[in-house]
Enzyme design. Sequence first.
Site: not given
Length: 215
Positions: A8-11, A164
């Site tokens: 997963f990306d965060l922002d 993602v």
Amino acid sequence: MKNGYIMFDLDGTLTDSKAGILNGIKFAISQYEIYTIETEKLISCIGSPLRSIFNNFFHLDDKATEKAIDRFHQYYSEIGLYENTIYDGVNNLLERICVNNRLIVATGKSVYYAEAILKHFGLYQYFDCISGSQSQKGITSKSQIINDAITRVHGINTSNSIMVGDRKHDIYAAREIGIKSIGVLYGYGSYKELSNVGADYLVAKVDDLFTILTE
């Protein structure tokens, strides 16, 4: 998806960090004679490296860019880090999919910031690995960040992994490394941006991620 590795990306993917990032950028450039800041254009920068934002968007030279980056971190470490919210449904999603999969964060943020945010908002326990930007090791691009995670997590490979994210950098990196990707449309990227770079899936809301990630 079972026994897979979900990155997963965060922002713009797990959290809406827009306010903190924009306020940090505005604080960073307040020392210069830059009077007009179009918020919508600034939002389009989220997800890009800070150096690229200050160099390319504000046209600062290298010396001014370094000063702006320092000021951004000054603001962000004290205030901007917490000007952040979790997208609705993310906590429930992670709790459900972590049962049968190993979860990883692959973010352009520094590992320090990423871990602080995940711990503050109660998401840290879902992840086996936090991979982020590490300029001292030359790990700055999203593909380098994903590769860092691959080298650190036992059993991971391209056939059982998926990325993602909400920006083209996430999709480009996934394609470069040879893993599938999901572009989320509730973040900071547009349908045009994510479809043009060839995301394998596009989802409009967090609940749609669960459907794809449990197929």
